[in-house]
Design an enzyme around this catalytic site. Structure first.
Site, PDB file in Angstrom:
ATOM      1  N   HIS A 188      -5.020  -4.556  12.544  1.00  0.00           N
ATOM      2  CA  HIS A 188      -5.134  -3.493  11.540  1.00  0.00           C
ATOM      3  C   HIS A 188      -4.399  -3.944  10.283  1.00  0.00           C
ATOM      4  O   HIS A 188      -3.280  -4.455  10.351  1.00  0.00           O
ATOM      5  CB  HIS A 188      -4.523  -2.207  12.094  1.00  0.00           C
ATOM      6  CG  HIS A 188      -4.454  -1.106  11.085  1.00  0.00           C
ATOM      7  ND1 HIS A 188      -5.514  -0.790  10.267  1.00  0.00           N
ATOM      8  CD2 HIS A 188      -3.451  -0.246  10.759  1.00  0.00           C
ATOM      9  CE1 HIS A 188      -5.164   0.213   9.481  1.00  0.00           C
ATOM     10  NE2 HIS A 188      -3.925   0.560   9.761  1.00  0.00           N
ATOM     11  N   CYS A 234      -6.103   5.239  12.082  1.00  0.00           N
ATOM     12  CA  CYS A 234      -6.260   3.787  11.906  1.00  0.00           C
ATOM     13  C   CYS A 234      -6.593   3.085  13.226  1.00  0.00           C
ATOM     14  O   CYS A 234      -7.063   1.946  13.218  1.00  0.00           O
ATOM     15  CB  CYS A 234      -5.001   3.184  11.298  1.00  0.00           C
ATOM     16  SG  CYS A 234      -4.547   3.985   9.761  1.00  0.00           S
ATOM     17  N   ASN A 287      -4.809  -0.591   2.983  1.00  0.00           N
ATOM     18  CA  ASN A 287      -5.020  -0.029   4.324  1.00  0.00           C
ATOM     19  C   ASN A 287      -6.236   0.898   4.274  1.00  0.00           C
ATOM     20  O   ASN A 287      -6.177   1.965   3.666  1.00  0.00           O
ATOM     21  CB  ASN A 287      -3.756   0.729   4.745  1.00  0.00           C
ATOM     22  CG  ASN A 287      -3.867   1.331   6.139  1.00  0.00           C
ATOM     23  OD1 ASN A 287      -4.952   1.383   6.722  1.00  0.00           O
ATOM     24  ND2 ASN A 287      -2.748   1.810   6.649  1.00  0.00           N
TER      25      ASN A 287
HETATM   26  N1  ACO Z   1       7.461   1.472  -5.708  1.00  0.00           N
HETATM   27  C1  ACO Z   1       8.766   1.292  -5.903  1.00  0.00           C
HETATM   28  N2  ACO Z   1       9.710   1.794  -5.086  1.00  0.00           N
HETATM   29  C2  ACO Z   1       9.273   2.492  -4.016  1.00  0.00           C
HETATM   30  C3  ACO Z   1       7.910   2.706  -3.761  1.00  0.00           C
HETATM   31  C4  ACO Z   1       6.991   2.168  -4.666  1.00  0.00           C
HETATM   32  N3  ACO Z   1       5.643   2.303  -4.501  1.00  0.00           N
HETATM   33  N4  ACO Z   1       7.809   3.429  -2.621  1.00  0.00           N
HETATM   34  C5  ACO Z   1       9.053   3.657  -2.187  1.00  0.00           C
HETATM   35  N5  ACO Z   1       9.954   3.095  -3.017  1.00  0.00           N
HETATM   36  C6  ACO Z   1      11.401   3.090  -2.939  1.00  0.00           C
HETATM   37  C7  ACO Z   1      11.961   4.229  -2.129  1.00  0.00           C
HETATM   38  O1  ACO Z   1      12.056   5.383  -2.911  1.00  0.00           O
HETATM   39  C8  ACO Z   1      13.293   3.678  -1.742  1.00  0.00           C
HETATM   40  O2  ACO Z   1      14.166   3.849  -2.821  1.00  0.00           O
HETATM   41  P1  ACO Z   1      15.715   4.269  -2.560  1.00  0.00           P
HETATM   42  O3  ACO Z   1      16.275   3.149  -1.750  1.00  0.00           O
HETATM   43  O4  ACO Z   1      16.242   4.369  -3.944  1.00  0.00           O
HETATM   44  O5  ACO Z   1      15.643   5.552  -1.818  1.00  0.00           O
HETATM   45  C9  ACO Z   1      13.045   2.197  -1.588  1.00  0.00           C
HETATM   46  O6  ACO Z   1      11.811   1.916  -2.248  1.00  0.00           O
HETATM   47  C10 ACO Z   1      12.924   1.745  -0.156  1.00  0.00           C
HETATM   48  O7  ACO Z   1      12.060   2.650   0.527  1.00  0.00           O
HETATM   49  P2  ACO Z   1      11.710   2.452   2.018  1.00  0.00           P
HETATM   50  O8  ACO Z   1      10.788   3.538   2.457  1.00  0.00           O
HETATM   51  O9  ACO Z   1      12.954   2.208   2.795  1.00  0.00           O
HETATM   52  O10 ACO Z   1      10.906   1.067   1.918  1.00  0.00           O
HETATM   53  P3  ACO Z   1      10.389   0.190   3.076  1.00  0.00           P
HETATM   54  O11 ACO Z   1      10.903  -1.173   2.971  1.00  0.00           O
HETATM   55  O12 ACO Z   1      10.479   0.877   4.412  1.00  0.00           O
HETATM   56  O13 ACO Z   1       8.849   0.073   2.705  1.00  0.00           O
HETATM   57  C11 ACO Z   1       6.753   1.004   3.392  1.00  0.00           C
HETATM   58  C12 ACO Z   1       8.046   1.244   2.657  1.00  0.00           C
HETATM   59  C13 ACO Z   1       6.007  -0.121   2.717  1.00  0.00           C
HETATM   60  C14 ACO Z   1       5.913   2.267   3.369  1.00  0.00           C
HETATM   61  C15 ACO Z   1       7.087   0.580   4.845  1.00  0.00           C
HETATM   62  O14 ACO Z   1       7.969   1.508   5.418  1.00  0.00           O
HETATM   63  C16 ACO Z   1       5.875   0.464   5.696  1.00  0.00           C
HETATM   64  O15 ACO Z   1       5.043  -0.403   5.484  1.00  0.00           O
HETATM   65  N6  ACO Z   1       5.777   1.321   6.707  1.00  0.00           N
HETATM   66  C17 ACO Z   1       4.614   1.289   7.585  1.00  0.00           C
HETATM   67  C18 ACO Z   1       3.481   1.866   6.853  1.00  0.00           C
HETATM   68  C19 ACO Z   1       2.237   1.624   7.575  1.00  0.00           C
HETATM   69  O16 ACO Z   1       1.994   0.539   8.070  1.00  0.00           O
HETATM   70  N7  ACO Z   1       1.439   2.646   7.634  1.00  0.00           N
HETATM   71  C20 ACO Z   1       0.214   2.601   8.205  1.00  0.00           C
HETATM   72  C21 ACO Z   1       0.243   2.307   9.704  1.00  0.00           C
HETATM   73  S1  ACO Z   1      -0.631   3.405  10.581  1.00  0.00           S
HETATM   74  C22 ACO Z   1      -1.903   3.646   9.677  1.00  0.00           C
HETATM   75  O17 ACO Z   1      -2.418   2.694   9.150  1.00  0.00           O
HETATM   76  C23 ACO Z   1      -2.410   4.966   9.411  1.00  0.00           C
END
Ligand code: ACO
Length: 325
Positions: free
Chosen positions: A252, A119, A282
């Site tokens: 980004h 990215c 993304n």
């Molecule tokens: N729908 C419903 N529930 C979900 C989903 C979904 N699609 N995905 C995960 N969950 C659940 C998990 O299983 C978890 O459940 P649990 O508490 O029962 O275990 C709960 O939601 C919380 O999961 P987390 O991973 O803690 O959620 P978080 O608030 O961290 O959000 C996310 C997840 C959106 C992926 C976040 O961590 C994030 O945005 N991280 C950065 C990702 C990013 O920016 N990546 C790209 C950057 S670099 C690049 O672009 C290559």
């Protein structure tokens, strides 16, 4: 005389197939996987993404974006003397997607190569093109970010498959007696390779290992917030400019919460932040040039304004470019 580089044209392309959260929710439900529009919007800001058809490759979308950028710059394919494509989803192992694009453009002779910084790729590619123009080794560069991340998604993994989309964005970067690009800042740290990766490889005539995208979302989130803030301040310091000089922040497009955090730390209101993540998801290396083109074509980003472009991606890689449009 000092040589600077300046963006003279932008272009972008999104594949026509738009997939809303509602469609993702029902498609995943058929496999017994539960998600919701509310969860996706609240945690990421994403409402829809575009997926390319199976016979469309990164170079096909790069071609469409490039032709629009060339038209906007008012130059022809023959005028280009450098082609750089940022992608982590190349058409094939080799030749590079930049060479595939060059062939499709009907261009001959200029150097063409890919930059692989996930990215962070477009920021890397723009920085390399800027350096080559400043050194006098190129005068008119085509710099592209193009991705088909949908090919890497495991549609059984709800924590990643809802986040990404496909597309391409391109700019023409030309030598200029006035800046243009004011400062650049690039970094990488390979110790974080495993928190966001596609660990498979090709061997023995087939894909070996796991060829799906894997991400430790929380670790990525924490690191992204930290390094995006650092690189934004670093590039401003290099240019000797305060953040109040920024007309548009073009980050980004991974997660609206990461963008809000960066803007807050820079004391930039959200109405000065270009947001496309809601409609594109993304798109990895394509996200910044897609957002830049949206800003230019909507008339928001205007000639003479100061733009801060920044990104972070797998590797980990991160960086920023401060420029006058
Ligand atoms: N729908 C419903 N529930 C979900 C989903 C979904 N699609 N995905 C995960 N969950 C659940 C998990 O299983 C978890 O459940 P649990 O508490 O029962 O275990 C709960 O939601 C919380 O999961 P987390 O991973 O803690 O959620 P978080 O608030 O961290 O959000 C996310 C997840 C959106 C992926 C976040 O961590 C994030 O945005 N991280 C950065 C990702 C990013 O920016 N990546 C790209 C950057 S670099 C690049 O672009 C290559």
């Amino acid at each position: 005389m000092t040589i600077y580089s300046r963006i003279t044209g932008t272009g972008s392309f999104l594949p026509p197939r738009r997939v809303t959260n509602a469609e993702m929710v029902s498609a995943l439900a058929t496999q017994g996987i539960e998600t919701s529009d509310e969860w996706i919007v609240e945690r990421t800001g994403i409402r829809a993404r575009h997926f390319a058809d199976a016979d469309v490759f990164s170079s096909d979308m790069a071609l469409k974006a490039s032709n629009l950028a060339l038209k906007a710059a008012g130059i022809g394919v023959k005028d280009i003397d450098l082609i750089i494509v940022a992608t982590s989803t190349p058409d094939m192992v080799f030749p590079s997607t930049a060479c595939m694009l060059q062939g499709k453009l009907g261009h001959h002779g200029a150097p063409a190569f890919d930059v692989q910084a996930v990215c962070g790729g477009f920021i890397y590619a723009l920085t390399v093109a800027d350096a080559m123009i400043q050194s006098g080794s190129a005068k008119k560069a085509l710099v592209v970010g193009a991705e088909v991340f949908s090919r890497l998604l495991d549609f059984k993994d709800r924590s990643t498959c809802v986040l990404f989309g496909d597309g391409a964005g391109a700019v023409v970067l030309e030598a200029s007696s006035t800046p243009g690009i004011l400062a650049t800042d690039l970094h990488a740290d390979g110790q974080y390779a495993r928190i966001l990766c596609v660990p498979g490889h090709v061997s023995g005539g087939q894909a070996q290992g796991d060829a799906f995208l894997h991400m430790d979302g929380q670790a990525v989130f924490k690191l992204a917030v930290k390094v995006l803030d650092e690189t934004a301040h670093a590039v401003l310091a290099k240019a000797g400019k305060p953040s109040s000089d920024i007309d548009w922040l073009i980050p980004h497009q991974a997660n609206i919460r990461i963008m809000q955090s960066t803007a807050r730390k820079l004391k930039i209101p959200m109405d000065k932040v270009i947001v496309t993540v809601d409609q594109h998801g993304n798109t990895s290396a394509a996200s910044v040039p897609l957002a830049l083109d949206a800003a230019v074509r909507s008339g928001r980003a205007k000639p003479g304004q100061t733009l801060l472009l920044e990104a972070v991606g797998g590797g980990f890689t991160w960086g920023a470019v401060l420029l006058n449009l």
